[in-house]
Write a protein that holds these residues in place. Structure first.
Motif, PDB file in Angstrom:
ATOM      1  N   ARG A 279       0.871  -1.178   0.000  1.00 62.01           N
ATOM      2  CA  ARG A 279       0.000   0.000   0.000  1.00 62.01           C
ATOM      3  C   ARG A 279       0.906   1.224   0.000  1.00 62.01           C
ATOM      4  N   ARG A 285      -4.550   9.830   0.827  1.00 66.83           N
ATOM      5  CA  ARG A 285      -4.898   8.810  -0.165  1.00 66.83           C
ATOM      6  C   ARG A 285      -4.181   7.505   0.086  1.00 66.83           C
ATOM      7  N   GLU A 286      -4.783   6.403  -0.328  1.00 64.98           N
ATOM      8  CA  GLU A 286      -4.120   5.116  -0.210  1.00 64.98           C
ATOM      9  C   GLU A 286      -4.265   4.358  -1.523  1.00 64.98           C
ATOM     10  N   LEU A 287      -3.165   3.713  -1.915  1.00 70.88           N
ATOM     11  CA  LEU A 287      -3.124   3.070  -3.218  1.00 70.88           C
ATOM     12  C   LEU A 287      -2.549   1.680  -3.044  1.00 70.88           C
ATOM     13  N   GLU A 288      -3.112   0.688  -3.788  1.00 73.88           N
ATOM     14  CA  GLU A 288      -2.615  -0.671  -3.645  1.00 73.88           C
ATOM     15  C   GLU A 288      -2.001  -1.142  -4.947  1.00 73.88           C
ATOM     16  N   THR A 304      -0.937  -1.241 -10.641  1.00 68.31           N
ATOM     17  CA  THR A 304      -2.238  -1.137  -9.966  1.00 68.31           C
ATOM     18  C   THR A 304      -3.334  -1.583 -10.941  1.00 68.31           C
ATOM     19  N   GLU A 309       1.902   2.754 -12.545  1.00 69.47           N
ATOM     20  CA  GLU A 309       1.963   4.141 -12.072  1.00 69.47           C
ATOM     21  C   GLU A 309       3.314   4.382 -11.417  1.00 69.47           C
ATOM     22  N   HIS A 311       5.291   6.919  -8.574  1.00 60.95           N
ATOM     23  CA  HIS A 311       5.010   7.872  -7.507  1.00 60.95           C
ATOM     24  C   HIS A 311       6.296   8.331  -6.857  1.00 60.95           C
TER      25      HIS A 311
END
Ligand code: ATP
Ligand code: BTN
Length: 322
Positions: A279, A285-288, A304, A309, A311
Motif C-alpha cells: 500500500r 490517499r491510499e493506493l494498492e 495497480t 503508475e 510515484h
C-alpha cells in the motif's frame, strides 16, 4: 554542559575495560565525590548504557563498549572534515548548521543523539555506542530537484558496502530504509538547506542499528540490528563507518556525473518489496499494487488496477500488504 559530558565520557572510558571500578577510585581519578560519581553514572544510564553496581566492588559495564575512534577515520576527500562528537542533538543538524564552512564529503558521527530524527519530524532512537549515527554534507550543483534520488543512491551504497564486508541479506525499502527479514535495520534522512535555483546544500544521515538492546523504547514498528544479521559477529563500528564514508563519496560522485540510471538495476536487485503487494500512503490517499522497482527519477513503480503508475515525493509511505 560540555564539562558535564566530559566527566561522563571520562568515566565511560575508565569503565570500557570491562572491569569493576570502585566509586571511590573513580571519584579520586576525576577529583569529584563518590556521590557525584553516582550521579554521573545515572546520567550515563540515561544515554542507554547498562551499568551494574555491586556492593564492595563498584561499577561495571553490562556489555563491552568500543567507542568510535576519530583518529582512525579519514575523510573521503582531502578538504573534507571528520567530526566525532560523542554526545550531540542530531548529526544532521550539526552539519546543517555549518553548511557554509563545509566541503562536500565532510562527515559527523556521534555515539548518542539526544534529538535524533527521522522523516517528517519523527524520532530516531539513538542509544549510546550501540549503533552508527553518521551524516555527510554534499553540495549538489544540480540543485534541489536532484535531491530526491539521493536517499536511494546512498541506500544502495550502504547495502553494497555491507555485502563487500560479508554482511548479506539486507534489502531496501523505498525510499529510505534498510530492511532485514521485513524489519527495519536502518534509516536514511536527506535534508537540505538550499536556495531555490542555486546549488543545494544537502545533508545525508544514516542511523544503522548495530547492537541495540531489545528493551529499547520508542520504536513503533518491527526493527532489528546487525547482531541478528551477523549472528552476533558485528563489524567494528569505526571500520564500518570508514567503509561507508568511502562508499558514499564514490556513489555521490557517480550520481552527480551520471545520474540515477546506473543505480536503477542496483536498487531493484535489493528492493525488499519487488514483486510484492504493498500500500502507498500518499497524504490522505491510499493506493494498492505490486512493486515493479524504481525508475530513473527515483520514483517507485506500482502495478495497480489502473496500470503502471510511478510515484515520488517526500510525503509518501510504503507499507507491506501481504
Ligand atoms: P515512512 O518514512 O515510509 O513512513 P517509517 O515509518 O519508517 O517509514 P521514518 O520517518 O522513515 O518512518 O522513520 C522514523 C520511524 O522509525 C519512527 O517513527 C520509529 O517507528 C522508527 N525508529 C526510530 N528509531 C529507530 C531505530 N533506531 N531503529 C529502527 N526504527 C526506528
Ligand atoms: C528515517 O528512517 O526516517 C531516517 C532516520 C535517519 C536517522 C539518522 S541518525 C544520523 C542522522 N541524524 C539524525 O538526526 N537523523 C539521521
Amino acid at each position: 554542559m560540555m564539562k558535564e559530558h566530559s566527566t561522563k565520557l571520562t568515566l565511560l572510558t575508565c569503565l570500557s575495560d570491562g572491569q569493576f571500578h570502585s566509586g571511590e577510585k573513580l571519584g579520586e581519578l576525576l577529583g569529584i565525590s563518590r556521590a557525584a560519581v553516582s550521579k554521573h553514572i545515572k546520567g550515563i544510564q540515561c544515554w542507554g548504557i547498562d551499568i551494574f553496581r555491586v556492593q564492595g566492588r563498584g561499577y561495571q559495564l553490562a556489555d563491552p563498549l568500543e567507542m568510535l575512534s576519530q583518529s582512525s577515520l579519514v575523510a573521503a576527500s582531502d578538504d573534507a572534515s571528520v567530526d566525532v562528537i560523542p554526545i550531540i542533538d542530531s548529526t544532521n543538524q550539526y552539519l546543517l548548521d555549518r553548511t557554509s564552512e563545509l566541503s562536500s564529503g565532510s562527515v559527523c558521527l556521534a555515539e548518542y543523539q539526544a534529538a535524533g530524527r527521522g522523516r517528517r519530524g519523527r524520532e530516531w532512537v539513538s542509544p549510546f555506542g550501540a549503533n552508527l549515527y553518521l551524516s555527510m554534507y554534499w553540495k549538489l550543483d544540480a540543485g534541489m530537484a536532484a535531491a530526491m534520488g539521493l536517499s536511494l543512491v546512498v541506500g544502495v551504497a550502504v547495502v553494497e558496502a555491507l555485502e563487500k564486508i560479508g554482511v548479506q541479506g539486507i534489502k531496501l525499502k523505498w525510499p529510505n530504509d534498510l530492511y532485514y527479514n521485513d524489519k527495519k535495520l536502518a534509516g536514511i534522512l536527506v535534508e537540505l538547506s538550499g536556495q531555490a535555483g542555486g546549488a543545494a546544500h544537502i545533508v545525508i544521515g544514516l542511523g544503522l542499528n548495530m547492537s541495540m538492546k531489545s528493551e529499547v523504547e520508542g520504536i513503533d514498528q518491527p526493527w532489528t540490528s546487525l547482531t541478528e544479521v551477523c549472528n552476533g559477529e558485528v563489524p567494528n563500528r569505526t571500520e564500518l563507518a570508514q567503509a561507508l564514508i568511502c562508499a558514499w563519496h564514490t556513489a555521490l560522485t557517480d550520481y552527480e556525473l551520471n545520474g540515477m540510471s546506473g543505480f536503477v538495476p542496483r536498487w531493484n536487485r535489493l528492493d525488499n518489496f519487488l514483486g510484492r503487494n504493498v500500500r502507498l500512503l500518499i497524504g490522505p490517499r491510499e493506493l494498492e499494487g505490486e512493486v515493479m522497482g524504481i525508475n530513473e527519477q527515483g520514483a517507485v513503480l506500482l502495478k495497480t488496477h489502473n496500470g503502471l503508475e510511478s510515484h515520488i515525493g517526500g510525503e509518501i509511505s510504503l507499507r507491506k500488504n501481504d
